[in-house]
Motif scaffolding. Structure first.
Motif, PDB file in Angstrom:
ATOM      1  N   THR A 111      44.552  30.852  43.664  1.00 42.42           N
ATOM      2  CA  THR A 111      44.377  29.929  42.549  1.00 42.42           C
ATOM      3  C   THR A 111      43.075  30.189  41.806  1.00 42.42           C
ATOM      4  O   THR A 111      42.855  29.663  40.729  1.00 42.42           O
ATOM      5  N   ASP A 112      42.199  31.015  42.362  1.00 44.35           N
ATOM      6  CA  ASP A 112      40.932  31.366  41.724  1.00 44.35           C
ATOM      7  C   ASP A 112      41.180  32.424  40.652  1.00 44.35           C
ATOM      8  O   ASP A 112      41.726  33.491  40.945  1.00 44.35           O
ATOM      9  N   PRO A 113      40.795  32.168  39.395  1.00 46.35           N
ATOM     10  CA  PRO A 113      41.044  33.134  38.321  1.00 46.35           C
ATOM     11  C   PRO A 113      40.411  34.504  38.585  1.00 46.35           C
ATOM     12  O   PRO A 113      41.002  35.534  38.253  1.00 46.35           O
ATOM     13  N   LEU A 114      39.228  34.524  39.180  1.00 47.25           N
ATOM     14  CA  LEU A 114      38.573  35.803  39.450  1.00 47.25           C
ATOM     15  C   LEU A 114      39.380  36.632  40.452  1.00 47.25           C
ATOM     16  O   LEU A 114      39.495  37.853  40.312  1.00 47.25           O
ATOM     17  N   THR A 115      39.976  35.955  41.438  1.00 47.48           N
ATOM     18  CA  THR A 115      40.807  36.670  42.404  1.00 47.48           C
ATOM     19  C   THR A 115      41.991  37.313  41.696  1.00 47.48           C
ATOM     20  O   THR A 115      42.326  38.475  41.938  1.00 47.48           O
ATOM     21  N   TRP A 116      42.618  36.575  40.803  1.00 47.93           N
ATOM     22  CA  TRP A 116      43.750  37.128  40.040  1.00 47.93           C
ATOM     23  C   TRP A 116      43.308  38.320  39.199  1.00 47.93           C
ATOM     24  O   TRP A 116      44.028  39.315  39.094  1.00 47.93           O
ATOM     25  N   GLN A 117      42.140  38.225  38.586  1.00 51.40           N
ATOM     26  CA  GLN A 117      41.640  39.339  37.784  1.00 51.40           C
ATOM     27  C   GLN A 117      41.409  40.571  38.644  1.00 51.40           C
ATOM     28  O   GLN A 117      41.718  41.701  38.237  1.00 51.40           O
ATOM     29  N   MET A 118      40.860  40.356  39.850  1.00 52.37           N
ATOM     30  CA  MET A 118      40.620  41.482  40.756  1.00 52.37           C
ATOM     31  C   MET A 118      41.936  42.115  41.208  1.00 52.37           C
ATOM     32  O   MET A 118      42.068  43.342  41.246  1.00 52.37           O
ATOM     33  N   VAL A 119      42.908  41.294  41.544  1.00 47.60           N
ATOM     34  CA  VAL A 119      44.208  41.812  41.965  1.00 47.60           C
ATOM     35  C   VAL A 119      44.859  42.593  40.827  1.00 47.60           C
ATOM     36  O   VAL A 119      45.392  43.688  41.031  1.00 47.60           O
ATOM     37  N   THR A 120      44.793  42.052  39.630  1.00 49.30           N
ATOM     38  CA  THR A 120      45.361  42.730  38.468  1.00 49.30           C
ATOM     39  C   THR A 120      44.663  44.064  38.226  1.00 49.30           C
ATOM     40  O   THR A 120      45.324  45.084  37.970  1.00 49.30           O
ATOM     41  N   ALA A 121      43.345  44.072  38.300  1.00 49.90           N
ATOM     42  CA  ALA A 121      42.593  45.314  38.111  1.00 49.90           C
ATOM     43  C   ALA A 121      42.946  46.319  39.196  1.00 49.90           C
ATOM     44  O   ALA A 121      43.144  47.513  38.919  1.00 49.90           O
ATOM     45  N   PHE A 122      43.044  45.861  40.446  1.00 53.36           N
ATOM     46  CA  PHE A 122      43.384  46.747  41.552  1.00 53.36           C
ATOM     47  C   PHE A 122      44.764  47.365  41.343  1.00 53.36           C
ATOM     48  O   PHE A 122      44.969  48.553  41.587  1.00 53.36           O
ATOM     49  N   GLU A 123      45.708  46.551  40.880  1.00 55.96           N
ATOM     50  CA  GLU A 123      47.059  47.056  40.622  1.00 55.96           C
ATOM     51  C   GLU A 123      47.067  48.101  39.499  1.00 55.96           C
ATOM     52  O   GLU A 123      47.952  48.939  39.436  1.00 55.96           O
ATOM     53  N   GLY A 124      46.068  48.048  38.633  1.00 53.79           N
ATOM     54  CA  GLY A 124      45.978  49.015  37.542  1.00 53.79           C
ATOM     55  C   GLY A 124      45.453  50.375  37.976  1.00 53.79           C
ATOM     56  O   GLY A 124      45.550  51.348  37.227  1.00 53.79           O
ATOM     57  N   ILE A 125      44.921  50.464  39.173  1.00 55.70           N
ATOM     58  CA  ILE A 125      44.416  51.742  39.683  1.00 55.70           C
ATOM     59  C   ILE A 125      45.616  52.580  40.109  1.00 55.70           C
ATOM     60  O   ILE A 125      46.386  52.179  40.977  1.00 55.70           O
ATOM     61  N   ARG A 126      45.768  53.745  39.511  1.00 56.33           N
ATOM     62  CA  ARG A 126      46.931  54.595  39.794  1.00 56.33           C
ATOM     63  C   ARG A 126      46.700  55.528  40.985  1.00 56.33           C
ATOM     64  O   ARG A 126      47.619  55.804  41.728  1.00 56.33           O
ATOM     65  N   SER A 127      45.513  55.985  41.170  1.00 53.93           N
ATOM     66  CA  SER A 127      45.217  56.962  42.217  1.00 53.93           C
ATOM     67  C   SER A 127      45.130  56.290  43.588  1.00 53.93           C
ATOM     68  O   SER A 127      44.331  55.363  43.784  1.00 53.93           O
TER      69      SER A 127
END
Length: 138
Positions: free
Chosen positions: A103-119
């Motif tokens: 429910t923490d917005p920063l956690t969601w941002q981190m998860v989204t950013a992590f999912e964007g890493i292709r390598s």
């Protein structure tokens, strides 16, 4: 044999009294339609229903489905939550422990950013960095 069990009256159906939620949603629907200067005929046409059906929705006599409510929100340029703004908030239910951090917005941002890493190697490196940082903050 006839079923003798009865479910509680929920409203919004044939022979059932409308519920306070149905009435409130209908009133908000009518308010927004009138605020925008739309006639019953115009809004009914926009969402693909009859004039009489719209009148029933606005009076709370018929319950509005989620998909229809979304169509009204789009046609009236509001979010679906607009129709519930006059209602008291529902009783909050406890969030399961694993979901609480999501429910923490920063956690969601981190998860989204992590999912964007292709390598895969970069993902492992990012994970290792987070683990190291978490361990050093204890």
């Amino acid at each position: 044999m006839e079923n003798t069990r009865h479910s509680p009256k929920r409203g919004g159906g044939r022979g059932e009294a409308p519920t306070p939620v149905d009435i409130t949603v209908g009133r908000r629907l009518r308010l927004r339609r009138r605020t925008l200067g739309l006639s019953i005929q115009d809004l009914a046409f926009d969402v693909g229903i009859s004039d009489s059906q719209l009148r029933k929705y606005e009076s709370g006599l018929n319950r509005i489905s989620a998909s229809r409510l979304y169509a009204f929100a789009c046609a009236l340029e509001v979010t679906p939550s607009y129709f519930f703004e006059d209602l008291p908030p529902p009783v909050p239910s406890p969030v399961p422990e694993g979901e609480a951090m999501l429910t923490d917005p920063l956690t969601w941002q981190m998860v989204t950013a992590f999912e964007g890493i292709r390598s895969p190697s970069h993902k492992r490196a990012a994970y290792a960095l987070l683990i190291s940082m978490a361990a050093s903050s204890e």
